[in-house]
Design an enzyme around this catalytic site. Structure first.
Site, PDB file in Angstrom:
ATOM      1  N   THR A  58       0.824  -1.211   0.000  1.00  0.00           N
ATOM      2  CA  THR A  58       0.000   0.000   0.000  1.00  0.00           C
ATOM      3  C   THR A  58       0.860   1.263   0.000  1.00  0.00           C
ATOM      4  OG1 THR A  58      -0.141  -0.264   2.369  1.00  0.00           O
ATOM      5  CG2 THR A  58      -2.041  -0.952   1.102  1.00  0.00           C
ATOM      6  N   ARG A 110       8.861  -1.519   0.078  1.00  0.00           N
ATOM      7  CA  ARG A 110       9.550  -1.210   1.331  1.00  0.00           C
ATOM      8  C   ARG A 110      10.273  -2.447   1.807  1.00  0.00           C
ATOM      9  NH1 ARG A 110       5.841   1.477   5.903  1.00  0.00           N
ATOM     10  NH2 ARG A 110       5.371   2.976   4.257  1.00  0.00           N
ATOM     11  N   SER A 124       8.778   5.580   5.206  1.00  0.00           N
ATOM     12  CA  SER A 124       7.880   6.220   6.165  1.00  0.00           C
ATOM     13  C   SER A 124       8.437   6.221   7.588  1.00  0.00           C
ATOM     14  CB  SER A 124       6.508   5.548   6.099  1.00  0.00           C
ATOM     15  OG  SER A 124       5.578   6.274   6.846  1.00  0.00           O
ATOM     16  N   HIS A 125       7.725   5.583   8.498  1.00  0.00           N
ATOM     17  CA  HIS A 125       8.081   5.608   9.917  1.00  0.00           C
ATOM     18  C   HIS A 125       9.035   4.490  10.303  1.00  0.00           C
ATOM     19  CE1 HIS A 125       4.575   3.298   8.906  1.00  0.00           C
ATOM     20  NE2 HIS A 125       4.919   2.472   9.866  1.00  0.00           N
ATOM     21  N   ASP A 152       6.618  11.830  11.401  1.00  0.00           N
ATOM     22  CA  ASP A 152       7.402  10.624  11.121  1.00  0.00           C
ATOM     23  C   ASP A 152       8.477  10.864  10.064  1.00  0.00           C
ATOM     24  OD1 ASP A 152       5.681  10.828   8.937  1.00  0.00           O
ATOM     25  OD2 ASP A 152       5.664   8.672   8.604  1.00  0.00           O
ATOM     26  N   ASP A 166       8.828  10.553   6.794  1.00  0.00           N
ATOM     27  CA  ASP A 166       8.556  11.295   5.561  1.00  0.00           C
ATOM     28  C   ASP A 166       7.524  12.403   5.748  1.00  0.00           C
ATOM     29  OD1 ASP A 166       6.567   9.400   6.012  1.00  0.00           O
ATOM     30  OD2 ASP A 166       6.057   9.259   3.898  1.00  0.00           O
ATOM     31  N   ASP A 222       4.303  12.502   6.923  1.00  0.00           N
ATOM     32  CA  ASP A 222       2.850  12.446   6.710  1.00  0.00           C
ATOM     33  C   ASP A 222       2.065  12.088   7.970  1.00  0.00           C
ATOM     34  OD1 ASP A 222       3.716   9.849   6.685  1.00  0.00           O
ATOM     35  OD2 ASP A 222       2.739   9.286   4.800  1.00  0.00           O
ATOM     36  N   ARG A 223       2.752  11.590   9.013  1.00  0.00           N
ATOM     37  CA  ARG A 223       2.033  11.266  10.253  1.00  0.00           C
ATOM     38  C   ARG A 223       2.181  12.383  11.279  1.00  0.00           C
ATOM     39  NH1 ARG A 223       2.661   4.871  11.751  1.00  0.00           N
ATOM     40  NH2 ARG A 223       1.856   4.088   9.777  1.00  0.00           N
ATOM     41  N   LYS A 245      -1.692  12.008   3.573  1.00  0.00           N
ATOM     42  CA  LYS A 245      -1.860  12.610   4.886  1.00  0.00           C
ATOM     43  C   LYS A 245      -0.729  13.613   5.089  1.00  0.00           C
ATOM     44  CE  LYS A 245      -0.011   8.324   6.802  1.00  0.00           C
ATOM     45  NZ  LYS A 245      -0.457   7.042   6.235  1.00  0.00           N
TER      46      LYS A 245
HETATM   47  C1  G1P Z   1      -0.114   1.114   8.528  1.00  0.00           C
HETATM   48  C2  G1P Z   1      -1.284   1.825   9.169  1.00  0.00           C
HETATM   49  C3  G1P Z   1      -2.162   2.439   8.102  1.00  0.00           C
HETATM   50  C4  G1P Z   1      -1.328   3.355   7.214  1.00  0.00           C
HETATM   51  C5  G1P Z   1      -0.131   2.593   6.664  1.00  0.00           C
HETATM   52  C6  G1P Z   1       0.801   3.507   5.886  1.00  0.00           C
HETATM   53  O1  G1P Z   1      -0.588   0.060   7.726  1.00  0.00           O
HETATM   54  O2  G1P Z   1      -2.037   0.960   9.992  1.00  0.00           O
HETATM   55  O3  G1P Z   1      -3.198   3.146   8.715  1.00  0.00           O
HETATM   56  O4  G1P Z   1      -2.080   3.834   6.151  1.00  0.00           O
HETATM   57  O5  G1P Z   1       0.609   2.027   7.739  1.00  0.00           O
HETATM   58  O6  G1P Z   1       1.294   4.541   6.680  1.00  0.00           O
HETATM   59  P1  G1P Z   1      -0.629  -1.469   8.235  1.00  0.00           P
HETATM   60  O7  G1P Z   1       0.770  -1.854   8.623  1.00  0.00           O
HETATM   61  O8  G1P Z   1      -1.537  -1.492   9.432  1.00  0.00           O
HETATM   62  O9  G1P Z   1      -1.171  -2.247   7.071  1.00  0.00           O
HETATM   63 ZN    ZN Z   2       4.941   8.273   6.715  1.00  0.00          ZN
END
Ligand code: G1P
Ligand code: ZN
Length: 545
Positions: A18, A22, A115-116, A279, A281, A283-284, A378
């Site tokens: 999604t 990564r 990301s994070h 975070d 990048d 977005d959080r 976000k």
């Molecule tokens: C996680 C978060 C989800 C967010 C995604 C990307 O995904 O739960 O809300 O959109 O990171 O930042 P998950 O690992 O739960 O599939």
């Molecule tokens: Zn992020």
């Protein structure tokens, strides 16, 4: 121009999730691994666009960022890309990249980030593609990239010298125009068009104090610009502001577990009025007040209820969207406003269609993600500015604002438990075991609450009717409380199970109880029916937020 055609081996594991591809840094360092994936991306993007591509390029500054930028530029030049707009020194936050794609009407963008997730040689790296609306590529696109990556046998790159990225302006790399831009300026102007900067400046003049923890990630330069330079927050309000390749050895995830020093400060003596973090990048976001933690679900509800105080939203909200595990606090605000609150599967991409169709203005996820239709991602600092804007208008503390909100709408006690790095088989076992009990859970009790029913969440996109199944198991109580279980789609090692607990309270005398105590009966019911410890060998979650 000299173009090299280099033989490469196809990779079958280049399947973007999604949030793009990564993986561990070590994986990306395999021979031609980055090149192979970038060629697959460029081929797919070229196929989907009518003419030559014009792209945004940048990343969160993590380990491999610079190397990957150089590779992408050399390959773009050899693949007929017309223009690449790149952030100075290869830096762009995810929200800034999304905005640039939209503002400049480009074909899309390549964002380098995990990301994070932690960075550095032992950490993670990632490559993500965003499409012309500024949002993450849809599944059909990422599936096509994966298929291409598993089949190609060569990639193209130019032999020309890399261009310098520390100076603003345009350079040519063969037929390609490389345009280096200030990573902050356009995004900051967008913020000025949405929020009451005069009001916020006045708030700081009156002695308001904030602490923003950039966690050594990408938001440092953005936060310094808006909070300290444009709004007059005192110097030093932004900490850990230098992006570093390994995020100072930390885990750039703004939550109670990882933004520990910020949390300690806000709960300690002489705490500032507002605390926030973002975070890797950008977005959080996490929002804290003096002695107060605002759950992301509550944050979405509070922003929605007070949106009229921000100039960019003063005309009202078209609708709200939240991911399924996010608490229903925003639903009650939407009901009061007479607008729809959409419930979507986890992942920001599901909001894109709703925003493009003009159906929603605000969106949020329990995973510290909040945003609006100003971009298609976000936006961490946007959320912090929104809070500041509301505080500047209301002139009450974060704690008071939240208390008033609960008095008016009720409170959703909330917790998320992550079980990380468990064997894939065991995770499937837990989910299967719960799945075949779904029909027999009605009538079970968690303290005073009684289960109404249980189901597996499926989603039909109201805009294009696309169907997503298997989006999480839900145990629903009569009073709106819930237990949700789902498997993460972003983990990089083994499987991650996420359990979400939500208890709704509307009794004015029960709004300030200990969340752990309120949620304990739900947690013990989940433990019973899922056989979590027996099946995973884990007696406690790895992360609680
Ligand atoms: C996680 C978060 C989800 C967010 C995604 C990307 O995904 O739960 O809300 O959109 O990171 O930042 P998950 O690992 O739960 O599939
Ligand atoms: Zn992020």
């Amino acid at each position: 121009m000299s173009i090299l055609t280099v033989p490469t081996q196809p990779y079958t594991d280049q399947v973007p999730g999604t949030s793009g591809l990564r993986k561990r840094v070590g994986t990306f360092r395999q021979p031609n691994y980055i090149e192979n994936f970038v060629q697959a991306l460029l081929d797919t993007a070229a196929q989907q666009s009518g003419g030559p591509l014009a792209l945004v390029l940048g990343g969160d500054g993590r380990y491999l960022n610079r190397e990957a930028i150089a590779v992408v530029l050399q390959m773009a030049a050899a693949n007929g890309v017309r223009r690449v707009v790149v952030g100075r020194d290869g830096i762009l936050s995810t929200p800034a990249a999304s905005h640039l794609i939209r503002k400049r009407e480009l074909s899309g963008g390549i964002i380098l980030s995990a990301s994070h997730n932690p960075g550095g040689p032992e950490g993670d790296f990632g490559i993500k593609y965003n499409i012309g609306n500024g949002g993450p590529a849809p599944e059909a696109f990422t599936a096509a990239v994966a298929a291409r990556a598993a089949a190609i046998t060569q990639y193209r790159r130019t032999e020309l010298e890399p261009v310098p990225l520390d100076r603003l302006g345009e350079t040519r790399l063969g037929e390609l125009t490389v345009e280096v831009v200030d990573p902050v300026a356009d995004w900051a102007s967008l913020m000025e068009s949405l929020f009451d900067f005069d009001g916020m400046r006045d708030l700081f003049r009156q002695g308001f104090r904030m602490r923003f923890d950039a966690m050594h990630a990408v938001t440092g330069p953005y936060a310094r610009e808006v909070f300290e330079r444009r709004l007059g927050a005192s110097p030093g309000s932004v900490v850990n502001a230098e992006p570093s390749p390994d995020f100072g050895g930390g885990h750039p995830d703004p939550n109670l577990a990882h933004a520990e020093s910020l949390v300690r400060e806000l709960f300690g003596p002489d705490a500032p009025d507002l605390g926030a973090a973002s975070d890797g990048d950008g977005d959080r976001n996490m929002i804290l007040g003096r002695g107060t933690f605002v759950t992301p679900s509550d944050s979405l509800a509070v922003l929605a209820a007070n949106a009229g105080l921000a100039p960019g939203y003063s005309w009202g909200l078209a609708g709200i969207a939240r991911s399924m595990p996010t608490s229903s606090a925003a639903d009650r605000v939407a009901e009061r406003l007479g607008i729809t609150c959409y419930e979507t599967p986890t992942g920001w991409k599901f909001f894109g269609n709703l925003m493009d169709a003009g159906r929603v203005t605000l969106c949020g996820e329990e995973s510290f993600g909040t945003g609006s239709n100003h971009i298609r991602e976000k936006d961490g600092l946007w959320a912090v500015l929104f809070w500041l804007n509301i505080l500047a208008r209301r002139r009450i503390s974060v704690a008071q604002l939240v208390q008033e909100h609960w008095q008016e709408y009720g409170r959703n006690y909330y917790a998320r438990h992550d079980y990380e790095g468990i064997p894939v088989e065991a995770a499937r076992g837990v989910m299967d075991h719960l799945r075949w009990q779904l029909t027999s859970l009605a009538g079970r009790r968690a303290g005073e609450r009684e289960v109404k029913g249980a189901d597996e969440f499926v989603y039909v996109d109201p805009v294009d009717q696309s169907f997503s199944s298997g989006q999480g198991l839900r145990v629903l109580f009569h009073d709106g409380s819930r237990i949700v279980a789902r498997q993460s789609g972003t983990g990089t090692v083994g499987a991650t199970l996420r359990l979400y607990f939500e208890a709704v309270e509307t009794d004015p005398d029960r709004l300030n109880l200990n969340p752990r105590e309120v949620l304990a009966p739900l947690m013990s019911l989940a433990g019973d029916v899922m056989e979590l410890s027996a099946r995973t060998g884990m007696t406690a979650p790895t992360v609680e937020t």
